[in-house]
Design a protein around this motif. Structure first.
Motif, PDB file in Angstrom:
ATOM      1  N   MET A  76      40.709  45.928  27.762  1.00 27.28           N
ATOM      2  CA  MET A  76      41.568  46.762  28.626  1.00 27.28           C
ATOM      3  C   MET A  76      42.773  45.960  29.099  1.00 27.28           C
ATOM      4  N   LYS A  77      43.921  46.635  29.266  1.00 28.29           N
ATOM      5  CA  LYS A  77      45.120  45.960  29.771  1.00 28.29           C
ATOM      6  C   LYS A  77      45.111  45.998  31.297  1.00 28.29           C
ATOM      7  N   ILE A  78      45.024  44.823  31.901  1.00 24.89           N
ATOM      8  CA  ILE A  78      44.923  44.745  33.364  1.00 24.89           C
ATOM      9  C   ILE A  78      46.100  43.966  33.920  1.00 24.89           C
ATOM     10  N   ALA A  79      46.834  44.574  34.852  1.00 19.24           N
ATOM     11  CA  ALA A  79      47.947  43.881  35.505  1.00 19.24           C
ATOM     12  C   ALA A  79      47.543  43.472  36.906  1.00 19.24           C
ATOM     13  N   LEU A  80      47.874  42.223  37.254  1.00 24.86           N
ATOM     14  CA  LEU A  80      47.727  41.782  38.637  1.00 24.86           C
ATOM     15  C   LEU A  80      49.134  41.753  39.209  1.00 24.86           C
ATOM     16  N   LEU A  81      49.483  42.776  39.972  1.00 23.50           N
ATOM     17  CA  LEU A  81      50.823  42.849  40.552  1.00 23.50           C
ATOM     18  C   LEU A  81      50.887  41.863  41.712  1.00 23.50           C
ATOM     19  N   GLY A  82      51.874  40.977  41.695  1.00 25.63           N
ATOM     20  CA  GLY A  82      51.862  39.874  42.662  1.00 25.63           C
ATOM     21  C   GLY A  82      50.671  38.963  42.395  1.00 25.63           C
ATOM     22  N   GLY A  83      50.302  38.885  41.122  1.00 23.10           N
ATOM     23  CA  GLY A  83      49.113  38.118  40.727  1.00 23.10           C
ATOM     24  C   GLY A  83      49.332  36.617  40.729  1.00 23.10           C
ATOM     25  N   THR A  84      50.420  36.191  41.359  1.00 25.74           N
ATOM     26  CA  THR A  84      50.767  34.766  41.426  1.00 25.74           C
ATOM     27  C   THR A  84      50.151  34.082  42.644  1.00 25.74           C
ATOM     28  N   GLY A  85      49.395  34.842  43.450  1.00 17.59           N
ATOM     29  CA  GLY A  85      48.888  34.300  44.717  1.00 17.59           C
ATOM     30  C   GLY A  85      47.392  34.028  44.701  1.00 17.59           C
ATOM     31  N   HIS A  86      46.806  34.054  45.898  1.00 23.26           N
ATOM     32  CA  HIS A  86      45.420  33.596  46.085  1.00 23.26           C
ATOM     33  C   HIS A  86      44.387  34.437  45.325  1.00 23.26           C
ATOM     34  N   LEU A  87      44.433  35.758  45.472  1.00 23.78           N
ATOM     35  CA  LEU A  87      43.428  36.602  44.812  1.00 23.78           C
ATOM     36  C   LEU A  87      43.754  36.783  43.329  1.00 23.78           C
ATOM     37  N   GLY A  88      45.054  36.770  43.011  1.00 24.54           N
ATOM     38  CA  GLY A  88      45.507  37.015  41.634  1.00 24.54           C
ATOM     39  C   GLY A  88      44.937  36.025  40.642  1.00 24.54           C
ATOM     40  N   ILE A  89      44.925  34.760  41.000  1.00 23.73           N
ATOM     41  CA  ILE A  89      44.476  33.729  40.044  1.00 23.73           C
ATOM     42  C   ILE A  89      43.019  33.956  39.622  1.00 23.73           C
ATOM     43  N   GLU A 135      36.426  60.068  39.967  1.00 27.95           N
ATOM     44  CA  GLU A 135      35.131  59.476  39.597  1.00 27.95           C
ATOM     45  C   GLU A 135      35.231  58.621  38.336  1.00 27.95           C
ATOM     46  N   GLU A 136      36.049  59.076  37.372  1.00 26.95           N
ATOM     47  CA  GLU A 136      36.175  58.321  36.112  1.00 26.95           C
ATOM     48  C   GLU A 136      36.855  56.976  36.363  1.00 26.95           C
ATOM     49  N   ALA A 137      37.932  57.009  37.173  1.00 24.77           N
ATOM     50  CA  ALA A 137      38.659  55.769  37.490  1.00 24.77           C
ATOM     51  C   ALA A 137      37.738  54.815  38.255  1.00 24.77           C
ATOM     52  N   LYS A 138      36.969  55.366  39.185  1.00 27.02           N
ATOM     53  CA  LYS A 138      36.055  54.533  39.980  1.00 27.02           C
ATOM     54  C   LYS A 138      35.014  53.884  39.069  1.00 27.02           C
ATOM     55  N   LYS A 139      34.512  54.655  38.094  1.00 20.95           N
ATOM     56  CA  LYS A 139      33.504  54.118  37.179  1.00 20.95           C
ATOM     57  C   LYS A 139      34.091  52.980  36.344  1.00 20.95           C
ATOM     58  N   ILE A 140      35.355  53.150  35.915  1.00 20.26           N
ATOM     59  CA  ILE A 140      36.002  52.092  35.114  1.00 20.26           C
ATOM     60  C   ILE A 140      36.105  50.803  35.941  1.00 20.26           C
ATOM     61  N   VAL A 141      36.487  50.934  37.214  1.00 21.39           N
ATOM     62  CA  VAL A 141      36.624  49.745  38.073  1.00 21.39           C
ATOM     63  C   VAL A 141      35.250  49.119  38.342  1.00 21.39           C
ATOM     64  N   ILE A 142      34.243  49.961  38.536  1.00 31.15           N
ATOM     65  CA  ILE A 142      32.878  49.435  38.741  1.00 31.15           C
ATOM     66  C   ILE A 142      32.419  48.677  37.490  1.00 31.15           C
ATOM     67  N   ASP A 143      32.657  49.261  36.314  1.00 33.84           N
ATOM     68  CA  ASP A 143      32.245  48.600  35.061  1.00 33.84           C
ATOM     69  C   ASP A 143      32.987  47.277  34.878  1.00 33.84           C
ATOM     70  N   LEU A 144      34.300  47.279  35.128  1.00 31.77           N
ATOM     71  CA  LEU A 144      35.105  46.050  34.988  1.00 31.77           C
ATOM     72  C   LEU A 144      34.572  44.966  35.925  1.00 31.77           C
TER      73      LEU A 144
END
Ligand SMILES: NC(=O)c1ccc[n+]([C@@H]2O[C@H](COP(=O)([O-])OP(=O)(O)OC[C@H]3O[C@@H](n4cnc5c(N)ncnc54)[C@H](OP(=O)(O)O)[C@@H]3O)[C@@H](O)[C@H]2O)c1
Length: 223
Positions: free
Chosen positions: A1-14, A163-172
């Motif tokens: 899956m293509k996952i973007a961390l917006l502002g992923g340059t900080g503490h949680l992003g890494i 529900e579908e989006a939530k399931k995708i995030v839970i699976d990830l």
């Protein structure tokens, strides 16, 4: 899956970038500045190689990262997340957006949850975006999450209306070693999850602790 961390340059992003890349996902680090995004992507790729993993993180400006990704995580301080959401509204249309946002303020030595008129930071994000907003990751201690030679066992409460989006995030989330995700309900309960973080910080400060996470202890009901 293509996952973007917006502002992923900080503490949680890494932590999220490296851990999703280890799983083989196509990870994009977003930043307001393309150069910073590329520099951080290189840094994360060096970490991946030092762990014997393939360097697979790319750096892009937030807007391009959001446009390319299937799932975008707002790893941006809550005070700046909503103006960023306005800016990225078109790029994020109909996509899955994860809110780890924790609105909080410090008064004296104590952190307090900041109540927003929309109910929570995730609901405010949802009110700005035409996206499937899912609330997650607020209780992950970012510093320990970015120490890749250490193990942990933390639970993640996930809420959302799609529900579908939530399931995708839970699976990830369940794919990440040491994380266990639970469906916590609709987006309207996000304030309950967001407000756990200042509670954890206050407990840590007052009891000289660090890396305090959340784990639900339970027995399964019969039948
Ligand atoms: N830190 C934790 O332990 C933790 C744990 C769980 C959840 N969270 C939540 O996760 C989110 C990110 O936390 P963090 O600690 O990773 O944040 P952070 O390191 O302080 O900042 C992350 C990134 O946000 C971007 N940013 C800063 N100011 C901005 C602005 N005015 N407009 C747009 N982008 C801006 C910066 O990226 P660029 O300069 O590259 O654009 C920065 O590297 C927060 O909402 C926080 O509540 C944090």
């Amino acid at each position: 899956m293509k996952i973007a961390l917006l502002g992923g340059t900080g503490h949680l992003g890494i932590g999220l970038a490296v851990r999703f890349a280890i799983l083989g996902h196509d990870v994009i680090v977003g930043s307001r500045k393309l150069e910073k995004a590329k520099m951080k992507a290189e840094e994360y790729n060096d970490i991946l190689e030092s762990l014997g993993e393939k360097a697979r993180v790319r750096g892009l400006a937030n807007e391009d990262a959001a446009r390319e990704a299937d799932v975008s995580v707002f790893t941006i301080p809550w005070e700046h997340a909503f103006s960023t959401a306005e800016f990225l509204k078109v790029a994020l249309k109909d996509k899955i957006v994860v809110s780890p946002l924790v609105p909080m303020e410090k008064r004296g030595k104590t952190f307090y949850y900041t109540k927003l008129p929309e109910g929570s930071a995730a609901e405010k994000l949802a009110s700005i975006l035409d996206s499937k907003v899912v609330s997650a990751y607020q209780t992950i201690p970012a510093e320990k999450f970015a120490r890749f030679d250490e193990s942990f066992e933390w639970d993640v409460a996930v809420c959302g209306d799609d529900e579908e989006a939530k399931k995708i995030v839970i699976d990830l989330t369940n794919q990440i070693d040491g994380l266990r995700a639970f469906d916590a309900g609709p987006l309207a309960v996000s304030s309950m999850v967001e407000s756990i973080t200042p509670l954890l910080i206050n407990i840590m400060v007052r009891n000289k602790m660090k890396d305090l996470g959340v784990k639900f202890v339970y027995k399964l009901r019969k039948g």
